[in-house]
Design a protein around this motif. Structure first.
Motif, PDB file in Angstrom:
ATOM      1  N   GLU A  90      18.014  29.086  82.250  1.00 44.96           N
ATOM      2  CA  GLU A  90      17.540  27.794  81.506  1.00 44.96           C
ATOM      3  C   GLU A  90      16.807  27.116  82.903  1.00 44.96           C
ATOM      4  O   GLU A  90      15.791  26.492  82.870  1.00 44.96           O
ATOM      5  CB  GLU A  90      18.189  27.077  80.752  1.00 44.96           C
ATOM      6  CG  GLU A  90      18.370  27.734  79.473  1.00 44.96           C
ATOM      7  CD  GLU A  90      19.270  27.110  78.377  1.00 44.96           C
ATOM      8  OE1 GLU A  90      19.874  25.789  78.848  1.00 44.96           O
ATOM      9  OE2 GLU A  90      19.323  27.389  77.357  1.00 44.96           O
ATOM     10  N   ARG A  91      17.766  26.966  83.993  1.00 45.38           N
ATOM     11  CA  ARG A  91      17.555  26.162  84.950  1.00 45.38           C
ATOM     12  C   ARG A  91      15.950  26.890  85.871  1.00 45.38           C
ATOM     13  O   ARG A  91      15.314  26.357  86.174  1.00 45.38           O
ATOM     14  CB  ARG A  91      18.486  26.061  85.650  1.00 45.38           C
ATOM     15  CG  ARG A  91      19.548  25.192  85.471  1.00 45.38           C
ATOM     16  CD  ARG A  91      20.627  25.186  86.354  1.00 45.38           C
ATOM     17  NE  ARG A  91      21.830  24.596  85.787  1.00 45.38           N
ATOM     18  CZ  ARG A  91      23.197  24.523  86.339  1.00 45.38           C
ATOM     19  NH1 ARG A  91      23.395  25.262  87.357  1.00 45.38           N
ATOM     20  NH2 ARG A  91      24.124  24.311  85.534  1.00 45.38           N
TER      21      ARG A  91
ATOM     22  N   ARG B 164       8.011  23.567  86.493  1.00 48.56           N
ATOM     23  CA  ARG B 164       7.893  22.366  87.342  1.00 48.56           C
ATOM     24  C   ARG B 164       7.015  22.854  88.515  1.00 48.56           C
ATOM     25  O   ARG B 164       5.953  22.302  89.061  1.00 48.56           O
ATOM     26  CB  ARG B 164       9.042  21.881  87.736  1.00 48.56           C
ATOM     27  CG  ARG B 164       9.361  20.724  86.873  1.00 48.56           C
ATOM     28  CD  ARG B 164      10.730  19.785  87.637  1.00 48.56           C
ATOM     29  NE  ARG B 164      11.945  20.729  87.432  1.00 48.56           N
ATOM     30  CZ  ARG B 164      12.717  20.729  88.362  1.00 48.56           C
ATOM     31  NH1 ARG B 164      12.602  20.013  89.372  1.00 48.56           N
ATOM     32  NH2 ARG B 164      13.847  21.244  88.217  1.00 48.56           N
TER      33      ARG B 164
ATOM     34  N   ASP C  29      13.081  26.171  84.075  1.00 50.27           N
ATOM     35  CA  ASP C  29      12.621  24.893  84.140  1.00 50.27           C
ATOM     36  C   ASP C  29      12.159  24.541  85.637  1.00 50.27           C
ATOM     37  O   ASP C  29      10.771  24.050  85.761  1.00 50.27           O
ATOM     38  CB  ASP C  29      13.977  23.935  84.203  1.00 50.27           C
ATOM     39  CG  ASP C  29      14.282  23.616  82.523  1.00 50.27           C
ATOM     40  OD1 ASP C  29      13.467  24.221  81.658  1.00 50.27           O
ATOM     41  OD2 ASP C  29      15.293  23.350  82.437  1.00 50.27           O
TER      42      ASP C  29
END
Length: 84
Positions: free
Chosen positions: A7-8, A15, A11
């Motif tokens: 998930e990181r 970005r 993300d």
């Protein structure tokens, strides 16, 4: 509950895609590109314009052109320094 590493990474990828799409797309094509903060085309262009104005102001005795050339050159030099 802490986020998983997947998930990181998703993300972080989202970005990066939003901030600099050209750099992010270069990874998918396998041809790396410089990140936005290391591209210097605008800085070189502004420096050439500033030096041209300064030189023109020296050749034609015009104080306003000299001042404009110095200001434009100063702005161009600031563009060479990437934000931290």
């Amino acid at each position: 509950m802490p986020q998983s590493d997947d998930e990181r990474l998703v993300d972080l990828e989202a970005r990066l895609q939003q901030e600099d799409p050209r750099f992010a797309d270069s990874f998918t094509h396998g041809r790396p590109a410089r990140p936005r903060e290391f591209r210097r085309a605008r800085a070189w262009f502004a420096l050439i314009i500033g030096a041209g104005l300064l030189l023109a102001g020296l050749v034609l005795p015009d104080g306003l052109m000299i001042a404009a050339g110095l200001v434009a050159s100063g702005i161009a030099v600031q563009l060479f320094d990437p934000p931290r």
